[in-house]
Write an enzyme that holds these catalytic residues in place. Sequence first.
Site, mmCIF file in Angstrom:
data_model
loop_
_atom_site.group_PDB
_atom_site.id
_atom_site.type_symbol
_atom_site.label_atom_id
_atom_site.label_comp_id
_atom_site.label_asym_id
_atom_site.label_seq_id
_atom_site.Cartn_x
_atom_site.Cartn_y
_atom_site.Cartn_z
ATOM 1 N N TYR A 1 9.088 -18.249 -5.213
ATOM 2 C CA TYR A 1 8.338 -17.033 -5.536
ATOM 3 C C TYR A 1 7.547 -17.205 -6.833
ATOM 4 O O TYR A 1 6.347 -16.926 -6.887
ATOM 5 C CB TYR A 1 9.299 -15.852 -5.662
ATOM 6 C CG TYR A 1 8.604 -14.555 -6.015
ATOM 7 C CD1 TYR A 1 7.781 -13.924 -5.088
ATOM 8 C CD2 TYR A 1 8.771 -13.977 -7.271
ATOM 9 C CE1 TYR A 1 7.138 -12.736 -5.410
ATOM 10 C CE2 TYR A 1 8.133 -12.787 -7.598
ATOM 11 C CZ TYR A 1 7.318 -12.171 -6.672
ATOM 12 O OH TYR A 1 6.680 -11.010 -6.994
ATOM 13 N N SER B 1 2.268 -11.283 -10.173
ATOM 14 C CA SER B 1 3.577 -10.849 -10.658
ATOM 15 C C SER B 1 3.766 -11.375 -12.067
ATOM 16 O O SER B 1 3.159 -12.378 -12.456
ATOM 17 C CB SER B 1 4.685 -11.388 -9.748
ATOM 18 O OG SER B 1 5.964 -11.193 -10.338
#
Length: 266
Positions: free
Chosen positions: A157, A144
């Site tokens: 995250y 990501s």
Amino acid sequence: MSDRLQETSNIWITGASSGIGESVTRALARGGHRLVITGRRQGALEELASAAPGRIIPAAADTTSKEDLQAIAGTLENHGDLNMVILNAGTCEYLEIAHYNSDVIEKNIHTNVIGTARCLDIALPALRRSRAKGQPATLVIVSSSAWWFPFGRAEGYGASKAALTYFAHALRADLDAEGIDVVVVSPGFVKTPLTDRNDFPMPFLVTAEDAAERIVSGLARGKNEIAFPKRFTWMLKALGALPRPLIDRMSASMARKSNTEQENNG
């Protein structure tokens, strides 16, 4: 031009039952490739496989489970020598700092990092068999762009994706001598069942189908780093290159604004 996707390839995709994984599966199936697809929901995998009977093989497994992965290792081997593995399975859980709970950190790390690492227990031997026969072998890890800037609530995250990217880059160094390519995919916001749960604006949001086309196109062109959408990733990289005190002030200001909006909407 890369030879990764020039001919029919045998490919294993995790996290294939929804979102980016499902769209990548459909895009590769349209290209005539032979796929083994993994996710936790057998029904969703079978429905996806029905789109290309005989060329998409469902192999349900929880990627954090060593036992599940060993159970599908035979399916991968029977499918033929793997030319590519796309490790896409992941999760995203945000932390509410007022109610700090380390379980949120653990869940992100366990799924995104440990789950990916465990997939290599069966993926690497398969890719090495291909290299031994002179065939191309590519390992694709979907990370990501979130870890380039310290966003509030993303402690778990963002940390998991930073660890995952470092893991991939270190693998690239170690596997170079064996001729196994390692590709890192760093998407921005993609509309998926995971991001549908987000309660904040998502700039430069792209569809899962758009994300899949960008990934497949990047792989076909031989890219080792695939980041998109460009405007968003360039912005994050620019912000991440600022002096640390300025990054800290910006990040704290954004976190305060986010927390205030949540309180007003609560």
